[in-house]
Each structure stands twice: as structure tokens, then as C-alpha cells.
Design a protein around this motif. Structure first.
Motif, PDB file in Angstrom:
ATOM      1  N   GLY A 145     -64.903  51.468 -17.409  1.00 33.55           N
ATOM      2  CA  GLY A 145     -64.527  50.771 -18.632  1.00 33.55           C
ATOM      3  C   GLY A 145     -64.555  51.627 -19.876  1.00 33.55           C
ATOM      4  O   GLY A 145     -64.110  51.220 -20.940  1.00 33.55           O
ATOM      5  N   GLU A 146     -65.078  52.860 -19.768  1.00 31.22           N
ATOM      6  CA  GLU A 146     -65.175  53.699 -20.948  1.00 31.22           C
ATOM      7  C   GLU A 146     -64.069  54.738 -20.964  1.00 31.22           C
ATOM      8  O   GLU A 146     -63.838  55.427 -19.969  1.00 31.22           O
ATOM      9  N   LYS A 147     -63.396  54.863 -22.114  1.00 31.23           N
ATOM     10  CA  LYS A 147     -62.285  55.788 -22.233  1.00 31.23           C
ATOM     11  C   LYS A 147     -62.823  57.222 -22.098  1.00 31.23           C
ATOM     12  O   LYS A 147     -63.845  57.566 -22.692  1.00 31.23           O
ATOM     13  N   ILE A 148     -62.144  58.026 -21.312  1.00 31.92           N
ATOM     14  CA  ILE A 148     -62.620  59.400 -21.156  1.00 31.92           C
ATOM     15  C   ILE A 148     -62.221  60.232 -22.369  1.00 31.92           C
ATOM     16  O   ILE A 148     -61.225  59.957 -23.036  1.00 31.92           O
ATOM     17  N   SER A 149     -63.030  61.213 -22.699  1.00 31.59           N
ATOM     18  CA  SER A 149     -62.612  62.159 -23.741  1.00 31.59           C
ATOM     19  C   SER A 149     -63.095  63.542 -23.339  1.00 31.59           C
ATOM     20  O   SER A 149     -64.277  63.773 -23.156  1.00 31.59           O
ATOM     21  N   GLY A 150     -62.155  64.430 -23.174  1.00 33.84           N
ATOM     22  CA  GLY A 150     -62.492  65.794 -22.780  1.00 33.84           C
ATOM     23  C   GLY A 150     -63.026  65.843 -21.351  1.00 33.84           C
ATOM     24  O   GLY A 150     -62.948  64.863 -20.606  1.00 33.84           O
ATOM     25  N   THR A 151     -63.560  67.011 -21.002  1.00 36.98           N
ATOM     26  CA  THR A 151     -64.090  67.160 -19.659  1.00 36.98           C
ATOM     27  C   THR A 151     -65.514  66.603 -19.620  1.00 36.98           C
ATOM     28  O   THR A 151     -66.127  66.393 -20.660  1.00 36.98           O
ATOM     29  N   SER A 152     -65.975  66.355 -18.430  1.00 32.85           N
ATOM     30  CA  SER A 152     -67.320  65.818 -18.287  1.00 32.85           C
ATOM     31  C   SER A 152     -67.871  66.253 -16.938  1.00 32.85           C
ATOM     32  O   SER A 152     -67.119  66.423 -15.977  1.00 32.85           O
ATOM     33  N   LEU A 153     -69.179  66.453 -16.884  1.00 29.68           N
ATOM     34  CA  LEU A 153     -69.791  66.849 -15.614  1.00 29.68           C
ATOM     35  C   LEU A 153     -69.719  65.721 -14.601  1.00 29.68           C
ATOM     36  O   LEU A 153     -69.991  65.909 -13.427  1.00 29.68           O
ATOM     37  N   ASP A 154     -69.332  64.516 -15.068  1.00 26.38           N
ATOM     38  CA  ASP A 154     -69.222  63.387 -14.153  1.00 26.38           C
ATOM     39  C   ASP A 154     -67.892  63.385 -13.407  1.00 26.38           C
ATOM     40  O   ASP A 154     -67.659  62.561 -12.539  1.00 26.38           O
ATOM     41  N   ARG A 155     -66.990  64.299 -13.797  1.00 32.55           N
ATOM     42  CA  ARG A 155     -65.732  64.424 -13.066  1.00 32.55           C
ATOM     43  C   ARG A 155     -65.605  65.873 -12.583  1.00 32.55           C
ATOM     44  O   ARG A 155     -65.617  66.793 -13.393  1.00 32.55           O
ATOM     45  N   GLY A 156     -65.523  66.058 -11.289  1.00 31.04           N
ATOM     46  CA  GLY A 156     -65.403  67.402 -10.732  1.00 31.04           C
ATOM     47  C   GLY A 156     -63.978  67.646 -10.284  1.00 31.04           C
ATOM     48  O   GLY A 156     -63.206  66.706 -10.104  1.00 31.04           O
ATOM     49  N   ILE A 157     -63.636  68.917 -10.140  1.00 35.79           N
ATOM     50  CA  ILE A 157     -62.281  69.230  -9.682  1.00 35.79           C
ATOM     51  C   ILE A 157     -62.296  70.447  -8.763  1.00 35.79           C
ATOM     52  O   ILE A 157     -63.118  71.354  -8.932  1.00 35.79           O
ATOM     53  N   VAL A 158     -61.419  70.430  -7.789  1.00 37.08           N
ATOM     54  CA  VAL A 158     -61.175  71.595  -6.939  1.00 37.08           C
ATOM     55  C   VAL A 158     -59.704  71.945  -7.117  1.00 37.08           C
ATOM     56  O   VAL A 158     -58.836  71.120  -6.877  1.00 37.08           O
ATOM     57  N   PHE A 159     -59.449  73.160  -7.586  1.00 37.17           N
ATOM     58  CA  PHE A 159     -58.078  73.583  -7.851  1.00 37.17           C
ATOM     59  C   PHE A 159     -57.423  74.119  -6.584  1.00 37.17           C
ATOM     60  O   PHE A 159     -58.092  74.449  -5.608  1.00 37.17           O
ATOM     61  N   GLN A 160     -56.116  74.245  -6.649  1.00 37.33           N
ATOM     62  CA  GLN A 160     -55.400  74.788  -5.490  1.00 37.33           C
ATOM     63  C   GLN A 160     -55.834  76.221  -5.202  1.00 37.33           C
ATOM     64  O   GLN A 160     -56.147  76.570  -4.073  1.00 37.33           O
ATOM     65  N   GLU A 161     -55.841  77.064  -6.256  1.00 32.33           N
ATOM     66  CA  GLU A 161     -56.427  78.384  -6.094  1.00 32.33           C
ATOM     67  C   GLU A 161     -57.912  78.174  -6.313  1.00 32.33           C
ATOM     68  O   GLU A 161     -58.303  77.445  -7.203  1.00 32.33           O
ATOM     69  N   HIS A 162     -58.753  78.822  -5.533  1.00 30.53           N
ATOM     70  CA  HIS A 162     -60.167  78.472  -5.579  1.00 30.53           C
ATOM     71  C   HIS A 162     -60.799  78.685  -6.947  1.00 30.53           C
ATOM     72  O   HIS A 162     -61.733  78.024  -7.317  1.00 30.53           O
ATOM     73  N   ARG A 163     -60.242  79.628  -7.723  1.00 33.02           N
ATOM     74  CA  ARG A 163     -60.762  79.927  -9.067  1.00 33.02           C
ATOM     75  C   ARG A 163     -62.247  80.257  -9.066  1.00 33.02           C
ATOM     76  O   ARG A 163     -62.986  79.856  -9.974  1.00 33.02           O
ATOM     77  N   LEU A 164     -62.705  80.959  -8.052  1.00 37.50           N
ATOM     78  CA  LEU A 164     -64.065  81.476  -8.094  1.00 37.50           C
ATOM     79  C   LEU A 164     -64.067  82.695  -8.999  1.00 37.50           C
ATOM     80  O   LEU A 164     -63.055  83.386  -9.123  1.00 37.50           O
ATOM     81  N   PHE A 165     -65.192  82.957  -9.628  1.00 40.45           N
ATOM     82  CA  PHE A 165     -65.293  84.131 -10.482  1.00 40.45           C
ATOM     83  C   PHE A 165     -65.661  85.335  -9.608  1.00 40.45           C
ATOM     84  O   PHE A 165     -66.715  85.336  -8.980  1.00 40.45           O
ATOM     85  N   PRO A 166     -64.803  86.342  -9.563  1.00 40.39           N
ATOM     86  CA  PRO A 166     -65.034  87.444  -8.627  1.00 40.39           C
ATOM     87  C   PRO A 166     -66.305  88.236  -8.912  1.00 40.39           C
ATOM     88  O   PRO A 166     -66.800  88.915  -8.029  1.00 40.39           O
ATOM     89  N   TRP A 167     -66.833  88.123 -10.117  1.00 45.60           N
ATOM     90  CA  TRP A 167     -68.024  88.919 -10.447  1.00 45.60           C
ATOM     91  C   TRP A 167     -69.310  88.180 -10.103  1.00 45.60           C
ATOM     92  O   TRP A 167     -70.392  88.697 -10.309  1.00 45.60           O
ATOM     93  N   LEU A 168     -69.202  86.957  -9.604  1.00 46.83           N
ATOM     94  CA  LEU A 168     -70.398  86.197  -9.242  1.00 46.83           C
ATOM     95  C   LEU A 168     -70.463  86.019  -7.731  1.00 46.83           C
ATOM     96  O   LEU A 168     -69.427  85.919  -7.070  1.00 46.83           O
ATOM     97  N   THR A 169     -71.685  85.970  -7.210  1.00 44.26           N
ATOM     98  CA  THR A 169     -71.851  85.713  -5.788  1.00 44.26           C
ATOM     99  C   THR A 169     -71.552  84.239  -5.512  1.00 44.26           C
ATOM    100  O   THR A 169     -71.364  83.444  -6.436  1.00 44.26           O
ATOM    101  N   VAL A 170     -71.532  83.894  -4.234  1.00 42.14           N
ATOM    102  CA  VAL A 170     -71.250  82.511  -3.839  1.00 42.14           C
ATOM    103  C   VAL A 170     -72.194  81.542  -4.545  1.00 42.14           C
ATOM    104  O   VAL A 170     -71.766  80.570  -5.166  1.00 42.14           O
ATOM    105  N   GLU A 171     -73.500  81.835  -4.493  1.00 43.76           N
ATOM    106  CA  GLU A 171     -74.425  80.864  -5.083  1.00 43.76           C
ATOM    107  C   GLU A 171     -74.348  80.871  -6.606  1.00 43.76           C
ATOM    108  O   GLU A 171     -74.530  79.829  -7.237  1.00 43.76           O
ATOM    109  N   GLN A 172     -74.031  82.030  -7.187  1.00 40.75           N
ATOM    110  CA  GLN A 172     -73.876  82.054  -8.643  1.00 40.75           C
ATOM    111  C   GLN A 172     -72.643  81.273  -9.073  1.00 40.75           C
ATOM    112  O   GLN A 172     -72.625  80.624 -10.120  1.00 40.75           O
TER     113      GLN A 172
END
Lengths: 268, 283
Positions: free
Chosen positions: A68-95
Motif C-alpha cells: 500500500g505504500e508508494k515506492i520511492s527510489g531503491t530500497s533494501l526491501d527490493r532485490g534484483i538480479v541482472f542479466q549480466e551478473h554485475r559482480l565487482f571483479p575486485w571483490l571476492t565472492v563473499e565480499q
């Protein structure tokens, strides 16, 4: 667990001074814990729809509400997985997974535990300290799924997450996603152009038609899990959805849509 | 004709593996045998030729000092002369200039990379000014800062400034905006975006700039000592050698300049390799 509702959502881009309707009058109500697949041919605005729901694009008509609440901007309550994984190459898996928790209120200990738990969930125990260059496409996408889930969002959006994977890995990850969804009970919205994938995973399939992107039909998939792709009922639903794409569209040059780049004003 | 079977006999190979476990060759020998020494062939050949040419009177030893004279001169400078002071003076002004110029270059590159307005205002002038040859600044620098230490450090800083500024700017500007979207999804503030995304994403190119700057700065150090002759330095010692027609000293200076340059380069390569191991360039 959240109810997501879209009311009369529309989106226009202006291309060379001309207004172009990308999405028009989208109405959709998604129950908590439901798995909805959005299918459509390329350019029907299905990825745009996800960008609106995740909050990367605030410039639209209509309302998108969560509980019932209008969304504004991004929020940690909504997650997304992109088509390209978009992992940061300089961070390890857990990072990389931990990156999603940067602004989470959890304590460091809790963060560590939840990262480990989610890597376990996607079957990547033992790969915590690997770098993205060491991962296959399927493994990278698993990390991306773990990153999308680690904040325990009410809604997880998946933007053609398996589109770039080979058929075997894709089937494998579809089954995994199914298992994760059942285990976690998170509302999931999957955008895909793979009708079989949609039929295999979703409770409901939303068929979008292009120019302007409108909901053409909503097809329920009342089959029990695990689903058998050779089951006649499965094939019937799949063919039903596929028939919506029957008439081949007129060949047309594609126009790249401009991507507004919100709040950050960097030189690029 | 017989085939060289014994060399490829798998039984022999298998026999060697377990015995290797028990009798480890000495560490020094392993180190020596693991290195590829072929790169030393050319320098050794040149050294031999040099020695032969001077030894058998094929060249005027006044102009081309023999290798042993260079060695003697070097040892003399190291133990009796001011070599240590020269080296210390050169390296410390090199590092001072590098640090100063590197920091300034990083600051400007960051400004240009993060602010569109700054880019529009400053970038055209910057691109014009960087066309001025480095050594063309020396007359002005010597008038403004004299011939002493400040002038040299300013000149070296200028040499280090450009590569760092340019590479930092380009590195930041070419950060994939998909990464920035991920950062927005997870609610990153500007500082987080900067620290966790932009800086690491731009770091390979920033390192390239720093690496170039390290090389240019050493180049400029010798240049500064040559054109702004006062005080100590490896360059000064070489000029002294020329003025006293001491070719041993000149050649020894060349060896020192080359060695320090190679050492600095090695240092940069290793640092870069460590810091950027996520790029998988070595594999």
C-alpha cells in the motif's frame, strides 16, 4: 513478505523529440510469496518495468505500491538480479555478497553469518574467497542471486538472469531458483523471453505485447512442483503462451532507448 | 638410426618423481635453475665486446673507458667519494617530486572525472598546457624557484603530475555505469559509491598512471640535476665526470641511473601485480 501492486503504470521515453510509449496502463497485483513471470518479445518494455519496480527510474505515470505504500527510489526491501551478473571483479565472492549488506543494520557477526548462509543456499560453499574471474557464468549468477537475497528482501526481481547461460546450466539454475523460492518464500518477479522457463517456474505468466508495452494476457500455471517439462499439461500451457507470440511482428529497426542516469552526476 | 626412447621413457620419468620428494636439491640451485637466464646473453656479449675493443686498442680509452676502469671508479666513488650522498640526494628528490606531483595529479584527475562542470571548465586548458614539452618549463621554473632543491622538486613533480592526472581522469570516467546502478540498488551514498565502486573500478588505470609517473619522475630527476646544476646528485656527478673528462665516472653514472630506473620499475610492477591480482593478468 509484501504485496506488490502496479496501478496504471506507464512510461514514456522521448527519442529525438518524439514521445515513445514504452509501457502503457500496466495493472498488476502480486500476492506475497507469489512467483510471477513476465514474458514478451524484445523491446516490449519488460526490463523497463523491472527498472521502475526496483526504483532505478522514478519517471513514470501511475503508482507502484508495496504493501500500500508508494515506492520511492531503491530500497533494501527490493532485490534484483541482472542479466549480466554485475559482480565487482575486485571483490571476492563473499565480499560481493557482503556489498549488499553495506547499509544493512546487521552487526558484523550477523553479516558474516548471513553471507555464509546465502552462499550455502546457492550451493557455493567453499568458493567464498574466489574472485569473479575464477567463476563460470552459472556460478557468477549464483553469487548474484545470493547478493540479491542476502538483505532478505520482500520482493526479488530477476531480469533475464539466465539469458546468457548455456542450456544445461540454465536448466540447472532454474531448478535451483525453484528450490530457493520454495525454501525462502520470497515474492519473485522474473522477466524472461524464455516461455518454457516461465512455465517451469511461475505461478502466473504475464504476457506483454510491445509498442506500447501492455499486458496482453495473464496465464495461470496451476501445476504442482516439481514440474515436468514433458508433461502434456505443461506443454499445453507453454504452447498457449507461445501462441500469443504467433503473428510475427513487422521487421523494424531497433531504436536504442536512452537510459536516464538518475542522481549521480559524474562526468560519464 | 635409433629413436631417443630412453629420454621419453615413462618408466624413467615415473622413477624420478618419488626420488625428487626425498632428495630436495639445495634452494640456491633450485632458484638458479628455475630462472631463465637467456636475457643475460646480450648484456654479457656487449660487455665482452666492450672489454675486447678497449683491451686490444681498437678504441680510444680516453673516450671509451674500459669496463675495469668503470668498476674501479665505481668502487672509488662508493668507498671514498660522495656516491652515497649523490644517490641519497637523487632518490629523495625523486620521491619528493613523485609524491607531490602524484597527489596533485590524482586530485585533478579525480576532479575532472567526477564533475562534468570541472571537466568543461578545466579539461581544454589542461589538454593545451600538457602539450608544452616538459623541459620547456625549466627556464621559468629556474626563474621562479631558483636553481636549488625547490626548483628540482617542482620540475620532477610536474613530470609525475601529467600521467597521474590523465590516467586518473580516464579511469574514473570509464567506470562501467552498471556498477553504479548496483550501488544505487544497495542504497550507497556518494562517499560509499566513491570508495567502494569508483576508486576500485578505476584503480587499474590509476596504477598505470602512477607507474608511468614513477618512470617519468626518475627521468626528470636526472634532467633536473643536469639543467639546474647545484648540490648533489647522480646527474651532477656525471656532469662533473664529463667536465674532468673522467669517462669512468660518466659510464658509472649511466649504470647507476639505469639500475635505479630498473629497480623503481620492478617495484612498481610488483606492487601493481599485488594490488590488482583480481584482474588475473598473470595466469
Amino acid at each position: 513478505m509484501s504485496t506488490l501492486s502496479l496501478n496504471h503504470v506507464g512510461k514514456q521515453y522521448s527519442v529525438k523529440g518524439e514521445q515513445l510509449d514504452v509501457l502503457d496502463d500496466i495493472n498488476l497485483h502480486i500476492q506475497p510469496g507469489e512467483f510471477v513471470a513476465i514474458v514478451g518479445s524484445s523491446g516490449c518494455g519488460k526490463s523497463t518495468l523491472l527498472r521502475l519496480v526496483i526504483g532505478l527510474d522514478d519517471d513514470y505515470r501511475g503508482q507502484i505500491r508495496i504493501d500500500g505504500e508508494k515506492i520511492s527510489g531503491t530500497s533494501l526491501d527490493r532485490g534484483i538480479v541482472f542479466q549480466e551478473h554485475r559482480l565487482f571483479p575486485w571483490l571476492t565472492v563473499e565480499q560481493n555478497v557482503g556489498l549488499a549488506l553495506e547499509n544493512s543494520p546487521l552487526s558484523n557477526d550477523e553479516k558474516k553469518r548471513t553471507i555464509a548462509g546465502h552462499l550455502d543456499l546457492v550451493g557455493l560453499k567453499g568458493f567464498e574467497t574466489a574472485y569473479p574471474y575464477q567463476l563460470s557464468g552459472g556460478m557468477s549468477q549464483r553469487v548474484a542471486i545470493a547478493r540479491g537475497l542476502v538483505n532478505r528482501p520482500g520482493v526479488l526481481l530477476l531480469d533475464e538472469p539466465f539469458g546468457a547461460l548455456d542450456a544445461l546450466t540454465r536448466a540447472n539454475l532454474q531448478a535451483e531458483l525453484r528450490r530457493i523460492w520454495e525454501q525462502e518464500g520470497i515474492t519473485m518477479i522474473l522477466v524472461t523471453h524464455d516461455v518454457e522457463e516461465a512455465t517451469f517456474l511461475a505461478d502466473r505468466i504475464v504476457v506483454l505485447q510491445p509498442r506500447p508495452g501492455r499486458i496482453k494476457r495473464v496465464v495461470p500455471v496451476p501445476l504442482p512442483h516439481p514440474r515436468n517439462r514433458a508433461d502434456p499439461a505443461f506443454v499445453a500451457i507453454k504452447d498457449d503462451v507461445l501462441s500469443e507470440f504467433g503473428h510475427a511482428p513487422r521487421p523494424q529497426l531497433i531504436e536504442p532507448l536512452p537510459r536516464p542516469f538518475g542522481d549521480y552526476v559524474f562526468a560519464w | 638410426m635409433t629413436y631417443p626412447i630412453p629420454e621419453t621413457d615413462p618408466v624413467l620419468v615415473r622413477d624420478e618423481v618419488p626420488s625428487d620428494k626425498h632428495v630436495q636439491p639445495p634452494a640456491l640451485w633450485r632458484w638458479l635453475s628455475q630462472r631463465d637466464w637467456r636475457g643475460f646473453a646480450l648484456p654479457l656479449a656487449v660487455l665482452a665486446l666492450w672489454w675486447a675493443v678497449t683491451r686490444f686498442g681498437l678504441a680510444n680509452t680516453q673516450v671509451l673507458a674500459p669496463p675495469e676502469a668503470v668498476l674501479v671508479e665505481g668502487l672509488h666513488q662508493i668507498f671514498n667519494g660522495g656516491f652515497v650522498w649523490d644517490l641519497l640526494a637523487s632518490v629523495s628528490r625523486d620521491l619528493a617530486g613523485f609524491t607531490l606531483g602524484g597527489l596533485a595529479g590524482f586530485a585533478l584527475g579525480t576532479l575532472l572525472g567526477t564533475s562534468r562542470l570541472a571537466e568543461l571548465l578545466v579539461a581544454p586548458s589542461f589538454n593545451a598546457v600538457k602539450q608544452i614539452a616538459l623541459f620547456a618549463w625549466i627556464p621559468m621554473i629556474s626563474v621562479w624557484f631558483g636553481m636549488g632543491e625547490p626548483a628540482k622538486v617542482v620540475f620532477i613533480a610536474l613530470a609525475a603530475f601529467y600521467p597521474v592526472a590523465i590516467n586518473t581522469f580516464e579511469g574514473i570516467r570509464s567506470v562501467n555505469r552498471d556498477y553504479a546502478e548496483v550501488a544505487r540498488v544497495y542504497g550507497f551514498g556518494r562517499l560509499q559509491l566513491w570508495r567502494r565502486v569508483i576508486l576500485p573500478a578505476a584503480s587499474p588505470q590509476i596504477f598505470t598512471g602512477l607507474h608511468l609517473a614513477l618512470i617519468y619522475a626518475w627521468l626528470a630527476t636526472i634532467g633536473a640535476e643536469y639543467f639546474l646544476k647545484s648540490g648533489y646528485g647522480v646527474g651532477n656527478s656525471m656532469i662533473d665526470g664529463r667536465e674532468h673528462f673522467n669517462m669512468g665516472s660518466v659510464l658509472f653514472g649511466l649504470v647507476v641511473v639505469g639500475s635505479i630506473g630498473a629497480l623503481l620499475n620492478q617495484f612498481a610492477v610488483r606492487l601493481e601485480h599485488r594490488a590488482l591480482k583480481w584482474r588475473n593478468r598473470a595466469a
